[in-house]
Every structure is written in C-alpha cells, then in structure tokens.
Design an enzyme around this catalytic site. Structure first.
Site, mmCIF file in Angstrom:
data_model
loop_
_atom_site.group_PDB
_atom_site.id
_atom_site.type_symbol
_atom_site.label_atom_id
_atom_site.label_comp_id
_atom_site.label_asym_id
_atom_site.label_seq_id
_atom_site.Cartn_x
_atom_site.Cartn_y
_atom_site.Cartn_z
ATOM 1 N N ASP A 106 27.720 43.118 78.148
ATOM 2 C CA ASP A 106 26.944 41.895 77.986
ATOM 3 C C ASP A 106 26.148 41.948 76.686
ATOM 4 O OD1 ASP A 106 25.655 39.419 79.146
ATOM 5 O OD2 ASP A 106 23.876 40.670 78.901
ATOM 6 N N GLU B 60 31.095 41.156 74.896
ATOM 7 C CA GLU B 60 30.737 39.746 74.747
ATOM 8 C C GLU B 60 30.087 39.526 73.387
ATOM 9 O OE1 GLU B 60 27.867 36.148 75.955
ATOM 10 O OE2 GLU B 60 27.191 38.214 75.820
#
Ligand code: ARE
Ligand code: CA
Length: 478
Positions: A187, A224
């Site tokens: 993330d 990401e």
C-alpha cells in the site's frame, strides 16, 4: 519479485474487499478453486484504529501488527491460508507500512491495543515518536521528498530509513509468510523510497514450503503506485522490486468502453499506450479506491454500477494478454465512506450465497457473475497464446482470437447490432458462448456458435442484449 506462485492453469486473482477470513476460506473451497481463480487479495490484516461509524478506510490506519481486524484474528487467518492453499488458491495480503494511523483522541484498535497518536506512540509494536518522520503534509506531487517523507492525509509517516522500523515491518511480513501467504500488495508504495522497500523485502523469508511453495520461492510483490504521468515519481522506479499497479490501464479501459474512445483503438492496448511492460503490470478495471471516486481515474472508471459496460471491460481485460489481472469484488455502497455490510455492533456480516450462485447480505461478488468467472476460465484456457485475427468495424465493434484456443467479440456500439461472419481460428464444430450461458456437461444454456471448415462463424450481438460480449474457447466446444 514478480512470480505470483500461482498454480498451473490459473491466471487471475480477485480482491475480496473486506471479506472475513472464514468466508474467504469457504469461497476458496466452494468457488475459487473449482472455477480456476489463482489467488485472493485480502484487505489489510494488521490491527487498525477503530474509527467512528466504521468506514472501510479505517483498515488503512494500523495501530499494531497483531492480526486482528473485522476480518478476523490470527487463528482465522491461519485457517484461511491453509484451506485456500489446499484448494489451489494463493493468498496475498494488502500490507500497510508506509504509515500508522492519523490522529484520534483515545485511539483504540480492533484488537484492543491503544495508542497516543498525537505523540506518535504505538506501544503495541512498539513505535515511539523517533520512529516517524517529522510532521509535514504530502501536498506537492512534484516533489519526491515531500511525497515520500511527509504524511499522506495525516497518516503518521514511518521512518523507513531506520533499521529498527525496517526490522519491525519485516518481522510482521515474515510472520504472514510463515502463516502461508504467497505475497503482498504494498500500500502507498509511491510514498516510500524504492531503496527502503528493497531493503525491507530483502529481509523477507522464502515462502513456507509446508503450504506447497517450492523451496527458495520468494514472496510475490505488487506495489500501489499511482502514475498517470506528470508527477515527480514514476511507476518505473519500482519495477525492479516487483509488479506495479498500472492505473493508466484502469482509466483507459474505462474511457474506451464508456465510448469516449472507440474500442477499435484497443488493438495495441498495453505498451503501445505508454503503459509499463506487461510483465511489470498488475491490471484491473477498478479498485477499492477509484470505484468510489478516490485514488485515480475519476469519472472514466467503470464499476459494478454500470454493469453492462463493466462486464465488457472486465471481459476484455481477461481476454487480452497484457499484465497480471485482478478482479474486484465489492460490497454495495451509496456513500463512499460507508464500511462493509455490518450488524448494529459493527461486526462484518457473513457473505451468503443465493441459489443462483450470486451473493446476498450486501455483497456484490462481481467475481461470481457468470460473464466474469467464465472469462477467468477463458483466460486460463488461452494462456500462453497471443492475439491473432483482430477484426474491427472501424468503430466500436471488435473481435479477436487467441492462438487457436479462444475467440471473443465485443459490441460496444449503442443502438447498432453486430452481425458478422468472422474468422475464429478455432477448429470446426459447435461451441457454447460462455457469456450468454454456460457449458454444463455438454449442454449449453447460451448461444451456440458453429465454426465451419474454413474457421469462420456467424457472430451476432444485438444492441438490446444484456451483454455486449460473445466468447467461445476450446473448453466450451460441445
Ligand atoms: C482517512 C480520511 C482522511 C484523514 C485520514 C487520517 O479520509 O480525511 O485525514 O483518514 O485520519 C484510505 C482512504 C483515505 C483514508 C485512509 C486512512 O482512501 O481517505 O484517509 O485510507 O484511513 C493517494 C496515494 C495512494 C492512496 C490514495 C487514496 O498516493 O497511495 O491517495 N491509496 C492507498 C489505499 C487507500 C488508503 C491509503 C493508500 C492510505 O489504496 O485506500 O487510503 O493507506 C493523485 C496522485 C495519487 C493520489 C491521488 C489521491 O492521483 O497521483 O498518488 O493517491 O491523487 O490523492
Ligand atoms: Ca513515507
């Protein structure tokens, strides 16, 4: 590390957004394994701060590295990895380690841990003020230092240059590896220096052979990084470490099927559009952010709410040989912040399965839509082939073949029927269209397509039909 460690003949993963571990375990056995899915992305598993009204996004605010969220505890997590791996389905965890939580008075976590967020004290790790970067806000995407060393939306930014912090993160990830995961989504990777990520991933153990991984297997990493161009940080900086989410793919496929850009241009979808190399890309039509208007892509993004166009876009993604595809599986929402279906105490509801295989209790389960799971099977059937016999009508009707193994057609033209005799590249015979129906034990509940001795077939997709796709492949031959 770019190998997802999927089992042979499996080629697409599904994000079971906010699902509970016990439900995921059931789904691996009763559906994902049998229907050929390769793996599951699980929402963040580390204990998070409880946020008022329980929005979904509280899970991106860690308070400790205990496995304790609304999806379940460590015991449930371990049962899940065991059952999914046994069913041939890999587990990838969404790992949040760029930051801990934002500020919350009297912060309490989903596992009972507490923190003094204002002082950046997280005793359950433990992290103290010194383990974080000095406070400043990410507010300038033209400045890599600002993006990587400041706080993303007020989330306290970990000092990833510290050996102590790196060690804590690696311990957490290694514990998950020990418990049977195959890899991680990183993330907010854009907000971390590639060099720091590299050092952390180099501390990771090999995958646990007791779950069927080969000895020496390294964890799969996909990062990401939102890169639509025009910023200081580019996705390319991360491709040495693992795959990167290709957000240009998500926004472009949405614009194409929405009709803003005729789908005839998809003929070279991929590198030809300025995307990353296919082997470096994790691709998707929508993700948990941009399906609710945050992240990137804005109004081009297609979601379950535009179901006909959405199925076409997901069908194209699965039929097209570029990138490693991730299917989204959502819960219904009206308000963008609203959390998963839950009871009055904030406990996430079970996923229930209806007799027609769809889901109830507020879960959308796009991955259980026939058009989508049958295209996962299509992708598995044509794996290793490239595109041939591309056809288009010069506008929004297209068709192509995959190396003698599969044929697919799309009619994205509003109010205009598709009626064409096309080269299919399949061997002569009768095939079941896996979009309008399913081929069960030799009987087809959908359109039947006859491929002649010359490989040609009459293909019809009427504008008024529920679906704008037609797909046949070697395993749908009657
Ligand atoms: C929430 C509240 C905030 C509050 C904060 C702290 O919404 O108002 O300040 O909590 O209390 C998710 C939600 C956030 C949420 C956060 C923590 O989306 O709203 O904040 O969880 O609970 C950027 C990042 C990218 C990020 C997107 C959303 O670069 O990494 O923003 N995506 C991931 C996850 C999210 C998650 C986080 C990161 C944080 O997928 O679900 O946030 O863990 C341009 C730039 C992009 C930028 C984008 C949006 O396109 O190029 O880089 O993405 O704008 O700003
Ligand atoms: Ca950072």
């Amino acid at each position: 590390q770019k190998d997802p460690h999927t089992l042979p003949g499996r080629s697409a993963v599904v994000h079971l957004f906010e699902w509970k571990f016990d439900d995921i375990a059931e789904e691996c056995e009763r559906f994902l394994g049998p229907f050929g899915f390769a793996g599951v992305q699980v929402s963040p598993v580390s204990e998070n701060v409880i946020v008022e009204n329980r929005p979904w996004y509280e899970r991106y605010q860690p308070i400790s590295y205990k496995i304790a969220t609304r999806s379940g505890d460590e015991a449930a997590f371990a049962r899940m990895t065991q059952r999914c791996n046994n069913a041939g389905v890999r587990i990838y965890v969404d790992a949040v380690f760029n930051h801990m939580s934002g500020d919350h008075p009297n912060a309490v976590g989903t596992g009972g841990s507490t923190a003094n967020t204002y002082n950046k004290e997280y005793p359950a790790v433990p992290y103290g003020n010194n383990d974080f970067n000095p406070t400043c806000a990410v507010n300038n995407y033209q400045d890599a230092n600002n993006v990587r060393n400041c706080e993303l939306v007020g989330l306290h930014d970990l000092k990833l240059s510290s050996d102590y912090v790196r060690g804590k993160i690696a311990d957490f990830l290694n514990h998950l590896i020990h418990l049977g995961v195959a890899g991680f989504r990183l993330d907010a990777a854009k907000h971390m220096w590639p060099g720091d990520i590299q050092i952390i991933t180099s501390k990771l153990s090999d995958l646990n052979i007791t779950y069927g991984f080969r000895s020496g297997a390294r964890p799969f990493i996909y990062q990401e990084v939102i890169d639509l161009g025009g910023e200081a940080i580019s996705a390319k900086e991360y491709v040495n470490i693992g795959l990167v989410t290709e957000f240009k793919y998500s926004s472009s496929i949405g614009s194409a099927f929405r009709g803003d850009n005729p789908i005839k241009y998809l003929k070279n979808f991929g590198e030809g559009w300025g995307f990353l190399n296919g082997g470096d890309s994790l691709v998707f039509v929508d993700n948990h952010d941009n399906q609710r208007g945050s992240g990137a892509g804005g109004s081009s993004i297609l979601t379950y709410k535009q179901s006909k166009l959405y199925k076409m876009a997901v069908g194209f993604m699965l039929a097209w040989p570029y990138g490693f595809p991730r299917v989204m599986s959502s819960f219904f929402f009206d308000d963008k912040d609203q959390g998963p279906p839950a009871d009055g105490n904030g406990n996430t509801l079970n996923v229930v399965i209806n007799p027609d295989m769809t889901c109830g209790n507020g879960w959308v389960c796009e991955h259980r839509w026939r058009q989508i799971y049958n295209m996962v099977a299509f992708r598995n059937a044509v794996e290793g082939t490239s595109v041939n016999d591309w056809w288009d009508n010069g506008n929004k009707q297209i068709a192509f073949c995959r190396g003698g193994k599969g044929f697919v057609a799309f009619n994205d033209e509003f109010g205009i029927d598709m009626k064409q005799t096309l080269q299919t590249c399949l061997s002569p015979g009768t095939y079941c269209d896996v979009i309008s129906g399913t081929n069960k034990g030799g009987s087809c509940s959908g359109k039947q397509i006859t491929v002649g001795g010359d490989g040609k077939a009459y293909i019809e997709i009427l504008s008024k039909e529920d679906d704008g796709i037609l797909a046949i492949h070697v395993n749908s031959k009657l």
